[in-house]
Enzyme design. Sequence first.
Site, short mmCIF file in Angstrom:
data_model
loop_
_atom_site.label_atom_id
_atom_site.label_comp_id
_atom_site.label_asym_id
_atom_site.label_seq_id
_atom_site.Cartn_x
_atom_site.Cartn_y
_atom_site.Cartn_z
N GLY A 160 4.91 2.12 1.40
CA GLY A 160 6.00 3.12 1.19
C GLY A 160 6.48 4.42 1.39
O GLY A 160 7.72 4.48 1.89
N ASP A 161 5.13 4.84 2.45
CA ASP A 161 5.70 6.10 3.39
C ASP A 161 6.62 5.47 4.63
O ASP A 161 7.29 6.33 4.77
CB ASP A 161 4.46 6.72 3.94
CG ASP A 161 3.64 7.41 2.59
OD1 ASP A 161 4.18 7.49 1.55
OD2 ASP A 161 2.03 7.80 2.53
N SER A 178 0.96 -1.05 -0.31
CA SER A 178 -0.30 -0.37 -0.01
C SER A 178 0.62 1.38 0.01
O SER A 178 2.04 1.52 0.46
CB SER A 178 -1.31 -0.06 1.50
OG SER A 178 -0.10 0.47 1.86
N LYS A 179 -0.37 1.79 -0.25
CA LYS A 179 1.03 3.61 -0.60
C LYS A 179 1.50 3.87 1.10
O LYS A 179 3.07 4.29 0.53
CB LYS A 179 -0.14 4.93 -0.38
CG LYS A 179 0.56 5.87 -1.45
CD LYS A 179 -0.64 7.04 -1.64
CE LYS A 179 -1.73 7.65 0.33
NZ LYS A 179 -0.96 8.87 0.95
N ARG A 180 0.71 3.46 1.74
CA ARG A 180 1.50 3.64 3.41
C ARG A 180 2.55 2.94 3.80
O ARG A 180 3.44 3.83 4.23
CB ARG A 180 0.51 3.38 4.35
CG ARG A 180 -0.31 4.50 4.84
CD ARG A 180 -1.38 3.93 6.33
NE ARG A 180 -2.02 2.53 6.13
CZ ARG A 180 -3.22 2.57 5.13
NH1 ARG A 180 -3.52 3.37 4.71
NH2 ARG A 180 -3.67 0.81 4.93
#
Length: 511
Positions: free
Chosen positions: A269-270, A265-267
């Site tokens: 990556g963060d 998920s995008k999270r």
Amino acid sequence: MEKKVRVRFAPSPTGGLHLGGVRTVLFNYLFAKKHGGDFIVRIEDTDQTRFVEGAEAYIFNTLAWCGLTPDESPLHGGPYAPYRQSERKASYKQYADQLVNAGFAYYAFDTPEDLEQMRAQYKTDENPSPQYNHLLRTKMRNSITLSEAEVAALLAAGTPHVVRIKMPLDETVSFTDMIRGEVSFNTSQVDDKVLLKADGMPTYHLAVVVDDYLMKITHAFRGEEWLPSAPVHILLWKYLGWSAEMPEWAHLPLILKPDGNGKLSKRDGDRLGFPVFAMDWTDPKTGEKTTGFKERGFLPQAFVNLLALLGWNDGTDNEVFTIDELIAAFSMERVHKGGAKFNYEKALWYNQEWIKRATAADLADQVAETLAAAGTTASNREVLLRVIDLVKERCTLMADFVTQGSFFFMSPSEFDTASIQPKWTDQKNMFFIELSKAFESSIVWEAHDLEKTFKEIAAAHDLKPGELMLPLRIMLVGGKFGPGVFDIAAIIGKEETVNRIQKVLSILEHN
Ligand code: GLU
């Protein structure tokens, strides 16, 4: 005659494009090109509540960056326009009506409060969110429970209503997925999905089937998360009388977190410090900014290459492919069933490979842009090309060209004199004074000759060249990095070389 292959990428414009979405585009594109077919992009924007400003433009910018050009789309036009479902609104109702008339769908007049009450009333520990299905439809206000006269009266009065599919009881729906093989569902497990909403907009389920039919789609490839919807779609194809035209399906495996534990998920990556979106995306509502592979410094060829290898290979150890090689080698049957773990180190490796393989001319515009964004103007193209050739082996991301390349175009703003100081001697000082004089008066300015001069003077001063290389490097580059010092001197030119040597000598003198 074989039907012309027609595939579609059908995104909902709800935000930035996750790398899994771009991989879906890529597999569609590769399949279409391999079979001489058409690649269509259809915007599935019937859910107005999820519509996000700028998301559609972002999708097309991403495709343009990746070089995956659609044959038909809202932007590129085509014989089946419009390609935005919101603009096709009027075409769906007749199919919903057809389904109701044939008894495959029904009108439901339940208000949002009715639905809420139903959920509250039938909620149990085992079933925390009861669905509108074959069991509960009999308890609700719809054209199955109401009399014909009541339904007619409600419709005549313009009572808000939706159309729902009537999922049959205990039937098996099967299809052959190009990746998974035979897949079966029991219809009792599936709820009565809404097909047409109260505002006359179709839901995704109706729109996707109608448009795949009308646009003569032969193969439908999409993410694995759509697998649970497949039985609804397959029944709709059947109920609308189009089974013979139904596309072949392939549900693409998920891209997993690096540890293999669930969908990337995008999270993630963060959290782990790598991009998950194709390009930078700023959420227009929250202002939240997400970094993209493009802005992080990936080449589009590398991005496309690494995506292709997430869940596919050609059966050999080959990992680096151009788009044409991918088209030639691709087959849906070689896509793995299991999810593909994302590995950022590997992604960097692909980028490095592509930077190595690219010619200086291929990279020039992008490097110039990257340098400009960091405040360095590389106006001389010839010099830029030489610099790229010299440093590209040292660059993993485009941003590395800033570190590795800026000092060719402007004097470093800082010099790491702290690394020279401890071993600095008068003798070395004398050496560099003489070196800068010799450089100043040299007639030829080639790396080889500069090195020769350097060595001769070192010998005359009884110094080892090895002790002098680091100071010279720091004088020219500012720090302990970069390609060969004499190559650097050759490119930056006599005046700049001499200036930088003298500048650092004076810093050392004053320390
Ligand atoms: N509109 C769906 C999405 O947002 C498309 C799924 C499909 O390709 O059927 O992904």
